[in-house]
Scaffold this active site. Structure first.
Site, PDB file in Angstrom:
ATOM      1  N   THR A  93      -7.960   2.507  -7.224  1.00 28.46           N
ATOM      2  CA  THR A  93      -8.082   2.265  -6.149  1.00 28.46           C
ATOM      3  C   THR A  93      -7.538   1.725  -4.686  1.00 28.46           C
ATOM      4  OG1 THR A  93      -9.984   1.609  -6.166  1.00 28.46           O
ATOM      5  CG2 THR A  93     -10.001   1.903  -3.916  1.00 28.46           C
TER       6      THR A  93
ATOM      7  N   LYS B 158     -11.395 -20.527   3.582  1.00 24.05           N
ATOM      8  CA  LYS B 158     -11.786 -21.435   4.806  1.00 24.05           C
ATOM      9  C   LYS B 158     -12.824 -20.710   4.819  1.00 24.05           C
ATOM     10  CE  LYS B 158      -6.602 -21.327   4.686  1.00 24.05           C
ATOM     11  NZ  LYS B 158      -5.533 -21.124   6.025  1.00 24.05           N
TER      12      LYS B 158
HETATM   13  N1   CP Z   1     -12.527   3.220  -9.692  1.00 23.15           N
HETATM   14  C1   CP Z   1     -12.518   2.014  -9.218  1.00 23.15           C
HETATM   15  O1   CP Z   1     -12.223   1.539  -8.038  1.00 23.15           O
HETATM   16  O2   CP Z   1     -11.069   1.467  -9.784  1.00 23.15           O
HETATM   17  P1   CP Z   1     -10.768   0.111  -9.717  1.00 23.15           P
HETATM   18  O3   CP Z   1     -11.220  -0.911  -9.568  1.00 23.15           O
HETATM   19  O4   CP Z   1      -8.980  -0.346 -10.681  1.00 23.15           O
HETATM   20  O5   CP Z   1      -9.978   0.417  -8.080  1.00 23.15           O
END
Ligand code: CP
Length: 315
Positions: free
Chosen positions: A56, A85
């Site tokens: 993502t 924090k």
């Molecule tokens: N499919 C997906 O959200 O992959 P990542 O967690 O690698 O972003």
């Protein structure tokens, strides 16, 4: 007009089809000519990730760069941003919203991205919020289905694995329930059943669905496998009980219809055996490869003068 992307329900089917056509064009241009118009030139986009990610975050960043924009990133915001924090998400986005033109957020708590969107001076994109939703993943999943079948209706789709905590499944069901005659099969251990909010949504909208503990093969168009996520279990013994419940091998894959596809949002652990990777039904790597094009289209819409994507229409 708000240009946040928070949940799948916000899009109309008409606008989704228009988006798929835009994605297809962007994909074709990128693959054929290797260039894109620089519609994000001069724009800075922040990626604020409080949970790990490969696809993502990097596919968003790739999309931003391909469109001529620049990226501000914090990939371990839980530890390395001022959240450590005690800063609230509201204060964080009020500030980052003055440094960037849009903010992409992944968070471990459901509802946090919606809270950010409620106060942000710039568009917010949900890149996954706890067990809530992951709408841009669902968009690339739906696009993968659209590309393969030429439509997103009249399909028999089975979701397999941890349906209680799988945010990609939740977002994809909302999308696919916008299109006619889709049939949903939820395959999970009893302890990881699809949550009632989705089942209620399907009932209220007169969708047909079935819950089962066994993977189906008869007449299935799409098998969408998901990981059983260890971090979602308070007791490791509970995780051990269900880990490895569903492992798709070629014996199962070859019983599926020839035109059928096997998807997975990835990362996988043991849900699909490596031998399936070369099965013609395996679509998961192509699915992940669609990520940058889908995210390019989303960003293009967010910064368009007259975007169609955010127009309110009957869902
Ligand atoms: N499919 C997906 O959200 O992959 P990542 O967690 O690698 O972003």
């Amino acid at each position: 007009m708000s240009r946040h992307i928070v949940e799948s329900q916000q899009f109309s089917p008409h606008n989704l089809i228009k988006l798929f056509k835009l994605i297809k064009t962007l994909e074709y241009h990128q693959k054929t000519f290797g260039i894109q118009e620089h519609c994000l030139k001069g724009k800075i986009i922040a990626t604020l990730f409080y949970q790990p990610s490969t696809r993502t975050r990097l596919s968003f960043e790739s999309a931003i760069m391909r469109l001529g924009g620049q990226v501000l990133t914090t990939e371990n915001a839980k530890e390395f941003s001022s959240a450590a924090k005690g800063e609230t998400i509201e204060d964080t986005v009020r500030v980052i919203g003055q440094y960037a033109d849009a903010i992409i957020i992944r968070h471990y708590e459901e509802g946090t991205v919606a809270r950010a969107a409620a106060v942000s001076p710039v568009p917010i994109i949900n890149a996954g919020d706890g067990p809530g939703q992951h709408p841009t993943q669902a968009l690339l999943d739906a696009y993968t289905i659209y590309k393969h079948f030429g439509n997103v209706s009249n399909l028999k789709i089975q979701f397999v694995g941890d349906l209680a905590n799988g945010r990609t499944v939740r977002s994809l069901v909302y999308f696919m329930a916008k299109f006619p005659r889709n049939y949903f099969i939820f395959v999970s251990p009893k302890s990881l059943r699809m949550k009632n909010d989705i089942l209620e949504y399907l009932k209220v909208h007169h969708w047909r669905y079935q819950e089962t503990t066994k993977i189906q093969t008869e007449g299935i168009d799409v098998t969408y496998a998901t990981r059983i996520q260890e971090q979602c279990f308070a007791d490791p013994e509970d995780f051990k009980q269900v880990f490895g419940t569903y492992i798709i091998d070629n014996k199962i894959a070859n019983k599926l219809p020839e035109k059928s596809i096997i998807m997975h949002p990835l990362p996988r652990v043991n849900e699909i055996m490596l031998e399936v990777d070369s099965n013609p039904r395996a679509k998961y790597f192509e699915q992940a490869g669609n990520g940058p094009y889908v995210r390019m289209a989303i960003l293009k819409q967010i910064f368009a003068e007259h975007p169609f994507l955010f127009k309110r229409e009957e869902n």
